[in-house]
Design an enzyme around this catalytic site. Structure first.
Site, PDB file in Angstrom:
ATOM      1  N   MET A  30       0.837  -1.206   0.000  1.00 40.57           N
ATOM      2  CA  MET A  30       0.000   0.000   0.000  1.00 40.57           C
ATOM      3  C   MET A  30       0.871   1.255   0.000  1.00 40.57           C
ATOM      4  O   MET A  30       0.403   2.345   0.329  1.00 40.57           O
ATOM      5  CB  MET A  30      -0.938  -0.001   1.213  1.00 40.57           C
ATOM      6  N   GLY A  31       2.143   1.088  -0.332  1.00 39.43           N
ATOM      7  CA  GLY A  31       3.023   2.258  -0.406  1.00 39.43           C
ATOM      8  C   GLY A  31       3.499   2.708   0.960  1.00 39.43           C
ATOM      9  O   GLY A  31       3.455   1.946   1.927  1.00 39.43           O
ATOM     10  N   ALA A  32       3.982   3.978   1.040  1.00 38.29           N
ATOM     11  CA  ALA A  32       4.650   4.472   2.260  1.00 38.29           C
ATOM     12  C   ALA A  32       5.729   3.456   2.639  1.00 38.29           C
ATOM     13  O   ALA A  32       5.788   2.950   3.759  1.00 38.29           O
ATOM     14  CB  ALA A  32       3.669   4.709   3.401  1.00 38.29           C
ATOM     15  N   GLY A  36      10.568  -3.119   5.676  1.00 41.76           N
ATOM     16  CA  GLY A  36       9.763  -4.347   5.592  1.00 41.76           C
ATOM     17  C   GLY A  36       9.390  -4.639   4.148  1.00 41.76           C
ATOM     18  O   GLY A  36       9.583  -5.760   3.646  1.00 41.76           O
ATOM     19  N   HIS A  37       8.871  -3.617   3.458  1.00 44.23           N
ATOM     20  CA  HIS A  37       8.521  -3.793   2.042  1.00 44.23           C
ATOM     21  C   HIS A  37       9.763  -4.137   1.218  1.00 44.23           C
ATOM     22  O   HIS A  37       9.718  -5.002   0.342  1.00 44.23           O
ATOM     23  CB  HIS A  37       7.927  -2.492   1.488  1.00 44.23           C
ATOM     24  N   LYS A 149       4.537 -10.216   9.167  1.00 44.34           N
ATOM     25  CA  LYS A 149       4.024  -9.139  10.026  1.00 44.34           C
ATOM     26  C   LYS A 149       2.491  -9.158  10.071  1.00 44.34           C
ATOM     27  O   LYS A 149       1.889  -9.047  11.128  1.00 44.34           O
ATOM     28  CB  LYS A 149       4.560  -7.806   9.501  1.00 44.34           C
ATOM     29  N   GLN A 153      -3.296 -12.201   7.482  1.00 42.79           N
ATOM     30  CA  GLN A 153      -3.405 -11.923   6.041  1.00 42.79           C
ATOM     31  C   GLN A 153      -2.647 -12.976   5.228  1.00 42.79           C
ATOM     32  O   GLN A 153      -3.158 -13.507   4.230  1.00 42.79           O
ATOM     33  CB  GLN A 153      -2.852 -10.534   5.747  1.00 42.79           C
ATOM     34  N   ARG A 187       2.214   2.657   9.547  1.00 44.33           N
ATOM     35  CA  ARG A 187       1.401   3.329  10.576  1.00 44.33           C
ATOM     36  C   ARG A 187       2.251   3.847  11.742  1.00 44.33           C
ATOM     37  O   ARG A 187       1.755   4.646  12.537  1.00 44.33           O
ATOM     38  CB  ARG A 187       0.303   2.399  11.087  1.00 44.33           C
TER      39      ARG A 187
HETATM   40  P1  AMP Z   1       1.284  -2.973   3.477  1.00 43.47           P
HETATM   41  O1  AMP Z   1       1.878  -1.939   2.595  1.00 43.47           O
HETATM   42  O2  AMP Z   1       1.225  -2.586   4.917  1.00 43.47           O
HETATM   43  O3  AMP Z   1      -0.014  -3.542   2.942  1.00 43.47           O
HETATM   44  O4  AMP Z   1       2.301  -4.190   3.446  1.00 43.47           O
HETATM   45  C1  AMP Z   1       2.677  -4.782   2.230  1.00 43.47           C
HETATM   46  C2  AMP Z   1       3.413  -6.058   2.520  1.00 43.47           C
HETATM   47  O5  AMP Z   1       4.566  -5.778   3.313  1.00 43.47           O
HETATM   48  C3  AMP Z   1       2.571  -7.064   3.326  1.00 43.47           C
HETATM   49  O6  AMP Z   1       2.788  -8.368   2.836  1.00 43.47           O
HETATM   50  C4  AMP Z   1       3.108  -6.898   4.713  1.00 43.47           C
HETATM   51  O7  AMP Z   1       2.958  -8.037   5.521  1.00 43.47           O
HETATM   52  C5  AMP Z   1       4.569  -6.610   4.437  1.00 43.47           C
HETATM   53  N1  AMP Z   1       5.174  -5.950   5.589  1.00 43.47           N
HETATM   54  C6  AMP Z   1       4.745  -4.822   6.207  1.00 43.47           C
HETATM   55  N2  AMP Z   1       5.520  -4.531   7.277  1.00 43.47           N
HETATM   56  C7  AMP Z   1       6.458  -5.513   7.334  1.00 43.47           C
HETATM   57  C8  AMP Z   1       7.540  -5.805   8.218  1.00 43.47           C
HETATM   58  N3  AMP Z   1       7.825  -5.034   9.265  1.00 43.47           N
HETATM   59  N4  AMP Z   1       8.288  -6.904   7.975  1.00 43.47           N
HETATM   60  C9  AMP Z   1       8.012  -7.712   6.934  1.00 43.47           C
HETATM   61  N5  AMP Z   1       7.009  -7.497   6.062  1.00 43.47           N
HETATM   62  C10 AMP Z   1       6.238  -6.417   6.261  1.00 43.47           C
END
Ligand code: AMP
Length: 282
Positions: A30-32, A36-37, A149, A153, A187
């Site tokens: 979802m960007g930002a 992790g991404h 994380k 999901q 977040r």
């Molecule tokens: P999001 O942008 O929050 O929807 O996350 C996109 C992907 O990145 C999802 O598969 C999340 O589980 C993964 N993700 C987000 N935060 C982390 C993190 N701290 N460590 C590993 N993967 C992450």
């Protein structure tokens, strides 16, 4: 790095790569973007010839009163980060490009979608499953990368891919943390400095659980209570749930070893989640 904004463009891009016999990886986000991404992107690069990242703040996975409007967005920065990582293509559709105004069919996540996050966020996993199904259909990747994380999901997406016969391998990547243990998350940007300090309580609770299990504790409810006590010791935190669950069914388990610890808490106005695997043999 190529950018696709329409479904036609991303389909075309993927089709061309496939015609050239290339193995395609998808990293939905979802960007930002944060570390992790980027860990997902790097894992994808080791497993595919072409890495496609998507950036889409999916409105259908946000409930009324959630942070859809406020969710951090910085496409320019995200594109620079992905380009620096050597990503091949980025799919950045608008909500209107993704969803027809008269769209009405969605993907039912089944009973797994009712548990834990599903209780606090009704309809969330229907939105997640629907958008992930659409992305898999548009990109037709050989392999798709998700972070542990968002553990529930990950489990639900795995089930969806298996139950609906998507010809894709779902790969899980470990939680990336800041040096003090807080799981990195888009977040986290909402947290004040004081809240940021308090937010480590999720990790501290998970570590407490891990330490107990490493020390021979087997009683799941005892370990859960220890996690709750840790969170309650932090005045800025309000616990939503702290549980030991079966890693595949997400049903609460009595036996702590081998369980998956999952936790959700509000720190001020910000809702955070985290997870850790409990050691299985001690
Ligand atoms: P999001 O942008 O929050 O929807 O996350 C996109 C992907 O990145 C999802 O598969 C999340 O589980 C993964 N993700 C987000 N935060 C982390 C993190 N701290 N460590 C590993 N993967 C992450």
């Amino acid at each position: 790095m190529e950018q696709a904004v329409s479904k036609e463009e991303i389909r075309q891009l993927s089709l061309e790569a496939r015609r050239e016999g290339k193995r395609i990886a998808l990293v939905p986000t979802m960007g930002a973007l944060h570390e992790g991404h980027l860990s997902l992107v790097r894992a994808a690069q080791t497993r595919a010839d072409v890495v496609v990242a998507s950036i889409f703040v999916n409105p259908t996975q946000f409930g009324p009163g959630e942070d859809f409007e406020a969710y951090p967005r910085d496409l320019e920065r995200d594109m620079a980060l992905l380009s620096a990582e050597g990503v091949d293509a980025v799919f950045t559709p608008s909500a209107d490009a993704m969803y027809a105004p008269d769209a009405q069919v969605t993907v039912d996540p089944g009973p797994l979608g009712e548990l834990w996050e599903g209780t606090s966020r009704p309809g969330h996993f229907r939105g997640v499953c629907t958008v992930v199904a659409k992305l898999l259909s548009l990109v037709s990747p050989d392999v798709a990368f998700f972070g542990e994380k968002d553990y529930q999901q990950l489990v639900i997406v795995r089930r969806m891919a298996a139950d609906l016969d998507f010809p894709v391998k779902i790969v899980a990547c470990p939680v990336v943390r800041d040096p003090d243990g807080l799981a990195v998350s888009s977040r986290n940007a909402y947290l004040s400095p004081e809240e940021r300090r308090a937010a480590t309580v999720l990790y501290r609770a998970l570590r407490e659980a891990e330490t107990l299990v490493c020390g021979g504790e087997r009683d799941g409810s005892f370990v859960e209570q220890a996690m709750r006590d840790t969170v309650e010791s932090e005045p800025l935190a309000v616990l939503d749930y702290a549980a030991l669950v079966d890693p595949r069914t997400l049903v609460r388990v009595a036996e702590a070893p081998g369980a998956r610890a999952i936790i959700a808490a509000r720190i001020g106005a910000t809702r955070l989640i985290d997870t850790m695997a409990m050691p299985s043999s001690v």
